[in-house]
Design an enzyme around this catalytic site. Structure first.
Site, PDB file in Angstrom:
ATOM      1  N   CYS A 206      20.442 -95.505  62.590  1.00 14.93           N
ATOM      2  CA  CYS A 206      19.584 -96.342  61.409  1.00 14.93           C
ATOM      3  C   CYS A 206      20.076 -97.539  61.205  1.00 14.93           C
ATOM      4  O   CYS A 206      19.891 -98.551  61.962  1.00 14.93           O
ATOM      5  CB  CYS A 206      19.493 -95.537  60.382  1.00 14.93           C
ATOM      6  SG  CYS A 206      18.427 -95.717  59.142  1.00 14.93           S
TER       7      CYS A 206
ATOM      8  N   HIS B  18      18.121 -90.429  62.040  1.00  9.37           N
ATOM      9  CA  HIS B  18      19.273 -89.840  61.783  1.00  9.37           C
ATOM     10  C   HIS B  18      19.467 -88.535  62.418  1.00  9.37           C
ATOM     11  O   HIS B  18      19.271 -87.364  61.838  1.00  9.37           O
ATOM     12  CB  HIS B  18      19.394 -89.486  60.089  1.00  9.37           C
ATOM     13  CG  HIS B  18      19.481 -90.735  59.509  1.00  9.37           C
ATOM     14  ND1 HIS B  18      20.893 -91.364  59.223  1.00  9.37           N
ATOM     15  CD2 HIS B  18      18.739 -91.624  58.743  1.00  9.37           C
ATOM     16  CE1 HIS B  18      20.598 -92.299  58.476  1.00  9.37           C
ATOM     17  NE2 HIS B  18      19.405 -92.552  58.270  1.00  9.37           N
TER      18      HIS B  18
ATOM     19  N   GLU C  67      22.485 -86.972  63.004  1.00  8.49           N
ATOM     20  CA  GLU C  67      23.365 -86.339  62.353  1.00  8.49           C
ATOM     21  C   GLU C  67      22.807 -85.289  61.223  1.00  8.49           C
ATOM     22  O   GLU C  67      23.274 -84.271  60.918  1.00  8.49           O
ATOM     23  CB  GLU C  67      24.322 -87.079  61.391  1.00  8.49           C
ATOM     24  CG  GLU C  67      24.086 -87.784  60.243  1.00  8.49           C
ATOM     25  CD  GLU C  67      22.870 -88.707  60.285  1.00  8.49           C
ATOM     26  OE1 GLU C  67      22.635 -89.363  59.127  1.00  8.49           O
ATOM     27  OE2 GLU C  67      22.630 -89.130  61.338  1.00  8.49           O
TER      28      GLU C  67
END
Length: 236
Positions: A113, A212, A214
């Protein structure tokens, strides 16, 4: 051999915990958890004097530039948009220095990001400061703490395609995006044409994604980073 050490750039924010309310170095645990579940060992890299970046990078096997606040538009020669807020010039300088040191050492790099945006700006690129101005939609950042589910199409022959296949659905939370990215090839775009991944040709692993990873359950990017770190590590 021991697991590779993956450095994670961290936020520097005002935070409250216990009886304390003060300036704090932090990063949401999802990043470290994804690294650990992928076979690596995570190490937080708090903002500090950029002169220390080389010494820090010499102790890690891979680098992740994490998400966070907007990149200061002064770094790419633009006045701030009204929606560009909470810039962190100290973090911009620190992460740029980490990337410089990572280049010198030749370790794998993953930008996430904001990390993708820092990588583009460092290379002499620029950003679109507010995506809804161009797309007319908030699909990529629905607001608050929400994520937009976006389908991305990878480009054949790229690292992103090799890792993720032709298409994948990702979790996005970005109101800014990379406009210019000298030295990087496009790796993936969203169905609406938004640039969602880029990589540097001629490098085994120098990849950035606008989404993202994660925040979801798909660990393939982290697993690939750890695998490359294991294969290229120079520490004993």
């Amino acid at each position: 051999m021991s697991e590779p050490i993956v450095g994670l750039s961290a936020y520097r924010e005002d935070a409250t915990y216990g009886v304390w309310s003060q300036r704090t170095d932090l990063l949401c645990a999802e990043y470290a958890s994804a690294v650990e579940r992928s076979g690596g060992v995570s190490m937080l890299l708090p903002v500090q004097d950029p002169a220390h970046a080389a010494a820090v990078v010499d102790r890690i096997d891979a680098l992740i530039i994490a998400g966070g606040a907007d990149v200061d538009p002064a770094t790419y020669g633009q006045p701030p948009h009204t929606e560009t807020v909470r810039v962190r010039p100290d973090r911009d300088a620190w992460e740029t220095a980490l990337l410089d040191a990572a280049d010198e050492r030749g370790i794998p790099v993953l930008g996430i990001c904001r990390g993708m945006q820092v990588m583009a700006v460092r290379a002499g690129g620029s950003l679109d400061q507010h995506v809804p101005d161009h797309l007319g939609t908030t699909t990529h950042s629905p607001g608050g703490a929400g994520y937009g589910d976006v389908e991305v199409i990878t480009h054949p022959g790229t690292l992103a395609h090799n890792i993720l296949g032709e298409r994948t659905t990702v979790r996005c939370h970005h109101h800014q995006a990379v406009r210019e990215h000298p030295g990087f090839d496009v790796s993936a775009r969203a169905d609406d044409g938004m640039l969602e991944a880029m990589e540097r040709p001629g490098h085994d692993f120098h990849l950035a994604v606008q989404w993202h990873p994660e925040a979801g359950s798909d660990l393939r990017l982290f697993e690939a980073l750890v695998e490359h770190a294991s294969a290229t590590r120079r520490r004993p």
